[in-house]
Motif scaffolding. Structure first.
Motif, mmCIF file in Angstrom:
data_model
loop_
_atom_site.group_PDB
_atom_site.id
_atom_site.type_symbol
_atom_site.label_atom_id
_atom_site.label_comp_id
_atom_site.label_asym_id
_atom_site.label_seq_id
_atom_site.Cartn_x
_atom_site.Cartn_y
_atom_site.Cartn_z
ATOM 1 N N ALA A 213 154.253 -32.763 19.968
ATOM 2 C CA ALA A 213 152.876 -32.381 19.641
ATOM 3 C C ALA A 213 151.896 -33.475 20.050
ATOM 4 O O ALA A 213 150.795 -33.196 20.542
ATOM 5 N N ASP B 162 146.688 -26.447 17.643
ATOM 6 C CA ASP B 162 146.755 -26.337 16.184
ATOM 7 C C ASP B 162 147.579 -25.118 15.766
ATOM 8 O O ASP B 162 148.369 -25.187 14.811
ATOM 9 N N ASN C 126 151.318 -25.892 16.603
ATOM 10 C CA ASN C 126 151.827 -26.949 15.720
ATOM 11 C C ASN C 126 151.955 -26.451 14.287
ATOM 12 O O ASN C 126 152.852 -26.862 13.542
ATOM 13 N N LYS D 228 155.321 -26.702 11.955
ATOM 14 C CA LYS D 228 155.349 -27.284 10.609
ATOM 15 C C LYS D 228 155.869 -26.288 9.579
ATOM 16 O O LYS D 228 156.565 -26.664 8.635
ATOM 17 N N LEU E 237 154.703 -25.317 23.130
ATOM 18 C CA LEU E 237 154.174 -26.562 23.689
ATOM 19 C C LEU E 237 154.495 -26.673 25.174
ATOM 20 O O LEU E 237 153.735 -27.285 25.930
#
Length: 881
Positions: free
Chosen positions: A77, A103, A106, A110, A617
């Motif tokens: 990230a 965002d 990511n 998470k 990503l």
């Protein structure tokens, strides 16, 4: 912010005035853009490396904890963010939408990671009997493996784990984290002396720090329980490191401290010494070379009841690099194990069949004149082995079979080969002291028995044992002390009396290692395999037969050392095999990887090639990478060929090549002209590259049909497509130059290649790097192409790494004439590889095409290729012919 304001001011000056902006203004603006571009490319490389590493872990053949998953996800990230930021600044803030895309992705990562588990304990100490492999993040690999082995019913000494929570409490209690980080800022990875100085300072801080009272009480209480359960008033213990990441896919073999025969009143000082060993010079060097961040790992310690060993050693449940030898290897010495794993003496070796009745296939008994033994109260000493035992095997046939049975059970339980340390106690019981994954490696494309000894070169050393197969060449450097390691030169062959895990400090510099004594089951042998470093042990005579500074070629296939350079051997490169290891965090990694690895955006011309369609990503990195070339090299009102800044090279080469001069790269160029000729190029590295590209014998070769499988498919659209008014990078090649610097970049579709070089009077600054990646062909053809390129580059003395469809090569710290010579040869290679495609239809073509280039045959005559595929003549290319 100051840099951004500078860019805005430059941009205002350039675009706000009437008429042509000055070349100085253009140069300043381009240099700023180029700095952003280099940052972006650096993070793109790092992101691709992380993706490749995650793909390896997803093979299911590695041990790792959640620390690894979190760390790699955070690093991926971060580099995606750095790429976006560089692109946004580079473009004048045209891409703020990409921050929102990051965002979103990511956030998904998470969510899959969830909250980090807390250690299900209230104290810093855990009985070993309560440890499982699920606890690897809190007790480290050694503790986790021993706890798991206990549940198999194997004989493990009683003990307890001092957890990573204790380590964190110790650092926090003494306010050491910030002080350690300040010290680490003084490390220069290229200067071993700075590593030594920082190591000494940090270790002194840790050893001089106070033990937190609660931690001291917990360790003392655990020891008291151990003595009570043993039915004794006091017992001695062995204390071993069990750091996060240790004994996993990276062994950290011999990097941290083990303290044997510790009495109860010395447990706390010994614990601090083991914590301090986290910062020994060799441990710091190991982590630097492996790219491991200190903040991602922590130290745990295993405390075992001391085994006063009659004999000790190591057992491999599979040969460490010969994939055909699926048998058990056992090494043994009299006394305690450090003399075996540290390479002090050569152990006995026993080879045992893994199936049936575990029959002994082979036994080699070494002369063992000394042994390491425990003192009655504390500490260790060296003692002579009784004469009648010096030439006797340490284990009986029955004991060998019992031990081999332990190896079979451990391999079956962990679903992969194991590296086991064991001891035979005074009562005749065989005890398991640790078990960790054994990473298997094998030579690329060849089995050991397929590589014959070469003739025609003087043999200095013959015999010994290969700890890692391969070949290396360089000047011999004899190491007899730690000071010698601090002065070890780049590219040398390390020669020593016995092996040592301390040699990890210079393994990244060394071409090979040769020692008089040592074993393939020792700590240094494990490290050599991790570093893919050809290593020959137990030669008996290396330090006498090889003179300091003598150029030698180490053949760790047939166990010989030749005088001088032996080109026939230096093409053989080893291939690391991975290890099957089922872990509880694998499913988490798999879920996280869904938002990192997949590449959905593959066609820059497709309408879906946009921020809205980024799902990983990898997608985001691909998009930013493509946009960055458009922004960097699109000829606009800021920097354009029409304004005389990016100048087309008018030369007889099959490339649409534009030059961007950062200063001193061109001479005699007309300020109003849009083209330059080769004789106006003043850049030393570009001159050398063009010399190779313009050679008549290379250019005169009849072009072959271009397919996607060849390297010059990277240039295909530049050669075949009509000029595009958008002038995207991909229809052109660019060389960014100064008097001593060259960056040559080319990308088309799914391919890219980059050549970066500096060539000046300062040897330590000189280097060449070359990278190639990609391809739309099938995996087999892409692999063949990359391997052919790699063989050529290795033949030109580059250090080469191949991973998937990517090859990276580097040559550094040579005098300018050598750098120029190599750039000339790369120039030839860039033209030569236009004809490589049609010959990549078989494995024979890989070696044949490469060897034809190295021998100066650029015609690619089919008859010559066929002959070369059968027999390759010795020798290397004559660069000047």
């Amino acid at each position: 912010m100051e840099t951004l304001n500078l860019f805005r001011e430059i941009y205002r000056k350039v675009t706000g005035r009437r008429g042509r902006p000055s070349r100085d203004d253009l140069a300043a603006a381009f240099r700023f853009r180029y700095a952003c571009f280099k940052d972006l490319l650096d993070s793109n490389t790092q992101l691709l490396n992380i993706i490749a590493d995650l793909e390896e872990k997803l093979s299911g053949r590695h041990v790792f904890g959640m620390s690894y998953v979190r760390s790699q996800a955070a690093r991926a990230a971060f580099h995606a963010f750095r790429m976006i930021k560089s692109l946004d600044v580079l473009s004048g803030h045209k891409y703020p939408v990409l921050y929102g895309v990051l965002d979103r992705i990511n956030g998904n990562i998470k969510d899959r990671l969830g909250e980090k588990k807390e250690l299900p304990l209230t104290g810093p100490v855990l009985p070993l009997s309560a440890v499982t492999r699920d606890m690897v993040d809190w007790v480290g690999g050694k503790n986790a493996h021993l706890g798991e082995a206990m549940k198999l019913g194997l004989p493990i000494p009683a003990g307890f784990a001092i957890t990573t929570r204790a380590y964190a409490d110790f650092l926090a209690f003494n306010d050491l984290v910030d002080e350690i980080n300040k010290q680490k800022m003084e490390i220069d990875p290229a200067d071993p002396q700075t590593v030594k100085q920082v190591s000494e300072a940090i270790q002194a801080m840790i050893i001089g720090a106070q033990m937190p009272p609660a931690l001291a009480e917990a360790i003392t209480a655990a020891y008291a329980r151990m003595t009570s359960e043993a039915g004794e008033s006091a017992v001695r213990v062995s204390m071993r490191s069990s750091a996060i990441g240790e004994d996993s896919e990276l062994s950290f073999a011999g990097q941290y401290l083990t303290i044997l025969n510790v009495p109860g009143d010395e447990l706390l000082p010994a614990y601090k010494k083991i914590l301090a060993s986290f910062y020994t010079p060799r441990a710091i060097s190991y982590r630097l070379n492996k790219g491991i961040r200190d903040e991602d790992i922590a130290m745990s310690v295993v405390c075992l009841q001391m085994v006063d060993a009659v004999a000790s050693g190591v057992m491999y449940s599979h040969h460490p690099f010969n994939v055909r030898d699926d048998n058990i290897l056992i090494s043994a010495v009299w006394g305690l194990g450090p003399y075996a794993v540290d390479g002090v003496i050569t152990p006995d070796t026993y080879r045992v069949a893994k199936t049936g009745d575990l029959g002994i296939l082979d036994m080699k008994v070494a002369r063992k004149a000394v042994q390491l033994v425990a003192n009655p109260i504390a500490g260790l000493h060296e003692s002579p082995v009784p004469p009648q035992l010096q030439d006797q095997p340490c284990l009986s046939p029955d004991q060998i079979k019992v031990l081999a049975g332990y190896g079979v059970r451990l391999e079956e339980h962990y679903h992969g080969p194991q590296d086991v340390e064991w001891a035979l106690d005074q009562a005749g019981r065989l005890m398991v002291l640790q078990s960790r994954p054994l990473v298997l490696q094998a030579p690329t494309g060849k089995e050991l028995q397929d590589i014959p000894a070469v003739t025609g070169y003087p043999v200095l050393v013959e015999g010994g044992a290969a700890a890692f197969p391969g070949a290396g060449c360089g000047p011999a450097f004899l190491v007899g002390s730690d000071e010698d390691l601090l002065n070890f030169p780049e590219g040398a062959v390390l020669v020593a009396r016995h092996s040592s895990p301390k040699f990890v400090m210079v393994m990244a510099k060394a071409q090979a290692i040769v020692t008089d004594s040592g074993s393939i089951s020792g700590h240094m042998a494990s490290l050599s395999r991790e570093f893919s470093l050809p290593t020959l042990l137990d030669t008996k005579v290396a330090t006498q037969a090889i003179g300091p500074g003598q150029i030698v070629t180490v053949d760790a296939y047939t166990c010989r050392v030749y005088e001088g350079r032996v080109p026939e051997l230096l093409d053989h490169q080893p291939l690391r095999e991975s290890l099957l290891k089922d872990t509880p965090v694998y499913e988490t990694l798999k879920q996280v990887a869904e938002f990192i690895l997949p590449l959905h955006l593959v066609d820059p011309r497709a309408p879906e090639f946009s921020p809205d369609f980024c799902r990983s990503l990898h997608d985001l990195g691909r998009l930013v990478h493509e946009f960055s070339y458009t922004e960097m090299f699109k000829i606009s009102d800021l920097v354009s060929a029409r304004e005389g800044y990016a100048l087309k090279l008018d030369a007889a080469i099959p490339l649409d090549l534009y030059l961007i001069d950062l200063g001193g790269g061109l001479t005699g160029a007309d300020p109003e002209a849009s083209k330059v000729t080769p004789d106006q190029v003043a850049s030393v590295p570009l001159q050398a590259l063009l010399q190779g590209m313009l050679r008549e014998d290379v250019r005169a070769s009849e072009p072959r049909p271009v397919q996607l499988s060849g390297l010059m498919a990277v240039m295909r659209e530049q050669l075949l497509a009509a000029p595009n008014v958008e002038e995207r990078f991909g229809e052109r090649s660019y060389a960014i130059i100064s008097d001593k610097y060259l960056n040559f970049s080319s990308r088309v579709g799914y391919h890219y290649s980059v050549l970066d070089a500096y060539c000046g009077a300062t040897v330590n600054k000189n280097y060449i790097t070359f990278s190639f990646k990609g391809g739309a062909a099938d995996d087999v053809r892409r692999s063949r192409r990359v391997r052919a390129i790699a063989i050529v580059l290795m033949g030109l003395d580059f250090s080469v790494e191949v991973k998937g469809d990517r090859v990276d090569a580097r040559l550094q710290k040579y005098e300018a004439p050598v750098i120029q010579e190599k750039l000339d040869l790369i120039g030839r290679l860039l033209i030569f590889t236009r004809q490589m495609d049609m010959l990549m239809t078989s494995e024979a073509g890989v070696e044949a095409v490469a060897q034809n280039f190295l021998q100066g045959n650029y015609s690619l005559d089919m008859g010559a290729i066929a002959a070369s595929g059968q027999e390759t003549a010795p020798g290397s290319p004559a660069a000047g012919d």
